[in-house]
Write a protein that holds these residues in place. Sequence first.
Motif, PDB file in Angstrom:
ATOM      1  N   SER A  98      16.753 -23.127  -6.745  1.00 51.24           N
ATOM      2  CA  SER A  98      15.438 -23.674  -6.434  1.00 51.24           C
ATOM      3  C   SER A  98      14.443 -22.530  -6.348  1.00 51.24           C
ATOM      4  CB  SER A  98      15.461 -24.436  -5.110  1.00 51.24           C
ATOM      5  OG  SER A  98      16.305 -25.541  -5.201  1.00 51.24           O
ATOM      6  N   LEU A  99      13.582 -22.436  -7.334  1.00 52.39           N
ATOM      7  CA  LEU A  99      12.582 -21.380  -7.394  1.00 52.39           C
ATOM      8  C   LEU A  99      11.226 -21.987  -7.082  1.00 52.39           C
ATOM      9  CD1 LEU A  99      12.217 -18.521  -9.799  1.00 52.39           C
ATOM     10  CD2 LEU A  99      10.315 -20.093  -9.671  1.00 52.39           C
ATOM     11  N   ILE A 128      11.893 -25.885 -10.347  1.00 52.78           N
ATOM     12  CA  ILE A 128      10.651 -25.201  -9.996  1.00 52.78           C
ATOM     13  C   ILE A 128       9.788 -26.077  -9.106  1.00 52.78           C
ATOM     14  CG2 ILE A 128       8.534 -24.189 -10.927  1.00 52.78           C
ATOM     15  CD1 ILE A 128      10.110 -23.821 -13.554  1.00 52.78           C
ATOM     16  N   THR A 129       9.212 -25.431  -8.085  1.00 58.34           N
ATOM     17  CA  THR A 129       8.216 -26.059  -7.227  1.00 58.34           C
ATOM     18  C   THR A 129       7.044 -25.103  -7.142  1.00 58.34           C
ATOM     19  OG1 THR A 129       9.964 -27.070  -5.901  1.00 58.34           O
ATOM     20  CG2 THR A 129       7.766 -27.004  -4.924  1.00 58.34           C
ATOM     21  N   SER A 134       1.961 -22.288   3.073  1.00 61.03           N
ATOM     22  CA  SER A 134       2.288 -23.208   4.171  1.00 61.03           C
ATOM     23  C   SER A 134       3.394 -24.186   3.772  1.00 61.03           C
ATOM     24  CB  SER A 134       1.036 -23.968   4.630  1.00 61.03           C
ATOM     25  OG  SER A 134       0.551 -24.787   3.591  1.00 61.03           O
ATOM     26  N   ASP A 135       3.541 -24.459   2.458  1.00 61.56           N
ATOM     27  CA  ASP A 135       4.626 -25.323   1.980  1.00 61.56           C
ATOM     28  C   ASP A 135       5.906 -24.527   1.752  1.00 61.56           C
ATOM     29  OD1 ASP A 135       2.862 -27.527   1.785  1.00 61.56           O
ATOM     30  OD2 ASP A 135       2.265 -26.927  -0.247  1.00 61.56           O
ATOM     31  N   LEU A 136       5.737 -23.329   1.197  1.00 58.51           N
ATOM     32  CA  LEU A 136       6.882 -22.557   0.739  1.00 58.51           C
ATOM     33  C   LEU A 136       7.658 -21.869   1.855  1.00 58.51           C
ATOM     34  CD1 LEU A 136       5.213 -20.850  -2.354  1.00 58.51           C
ATOM     35  CD2 LEU A 136       6.380 -23.046  -2.237  1.00 58.51           C
ATOM     36  N   LEU A 145      15.051 -23.862  -0.221  1.00 61.67           N
ATOM     37  CA  LEU A 145      14.616 -23.156  -1.424  1.00 61.67           C
ATOM     38  C   LEU A 145      15.355 -21.823  -1.490  1.00 61.67           C
ATOM     39  CD1 LEU A 145      10.768 -23.763  -1.197  1.00 61.67           C
ATOM     40  CD2 LEU A 145      12.431 -25.018  -2.574  1.00 61.67           C
ATOM     41  N   ASP A 146      15.664 -21.375  -2.715  1.00 68.39           N
ATOM     42  CA  ASP A 146      16.433 -20.148  -2.876  1.00 68.39           C
ATOM     43  C   ASP A 146      15.568 -18.911  -3.074  1.00 68.39           C
ATOM     44  OD1 ASP A 146      19.001 -21.470  -2.850  1.00 68.39           O
ATOM     45  OD2 ASP A 146      18.522 -22.208  -4.857  1.00 68.39           O
ATOM     46  N   VAL A 147      14.557 -19.010  -3.927  1.00 67.42           N
ATOM     47  CA  VAL A 147      13.756 -17.851  -4.320  1.00 67.42           C
ATOM     48  C   VAL A 147      12.293 -18.261  -4.366  1.00 67.42           C
ATOM     49  CG1 VAL A 147      13.320 -16.168  -6.161  1.00 67.42           C
ATOM     50  CG2 VAL A 147      15.634 -16.995  -5.757  1.00 67.42           C
TER      51      VAL A 147
END
Length: 164
Positions: A98-99, A128-129, A134-136, A145-147
């Motif tokens: 999850s990038l 991808i996101t 503030s979300d990440l 999330l991974d990266v």
Amino acid sequence: MAKFTLRQLELFAQLPKHQTLSSAAQSLHMSDSALSHAITELETAVGEQLCVRRKARGMYLTPAGTHFASRASEILRATDSLAGELSEVSGELRGPVSLVCYTGLASNVLPAVLEGIARLHPEVEIRITVGDHSDLLPALADGSLDVAVVYDIGLPATLQRSVV
């Protein structure tokens, strides 16, 4: 020591999902006789009847067969895990990642990142996101999330960083 192959384990592990040998053989893309032969060889190797096959009434696993199918599935999962561990040792990455990328960087940075990852690690599946800090940051902190590709501004000291 019993002599059987991983292929025989793969075939036998699929039997509990089927009521007939024909159904199992069709699912495994092989003939009924080839599957029956593989089962007979496996039974000979382990010295137990694992499956009762009756032409008009289908097939069923013996109690030993039910246990064997369950353990065979565990062994197959372990062999998959072992292969994955070897790829990690060799530096080959695989599987889902999850990038996430900061919105302001996405159009400039993501194409090169995705191209590089695809070239270096073709077995990696990237999700991808795009969003703002503030979300990440909360998603990174909770491990969903991974990266992240973000500016190094206001990041918690606990995050592992690589500056590019």
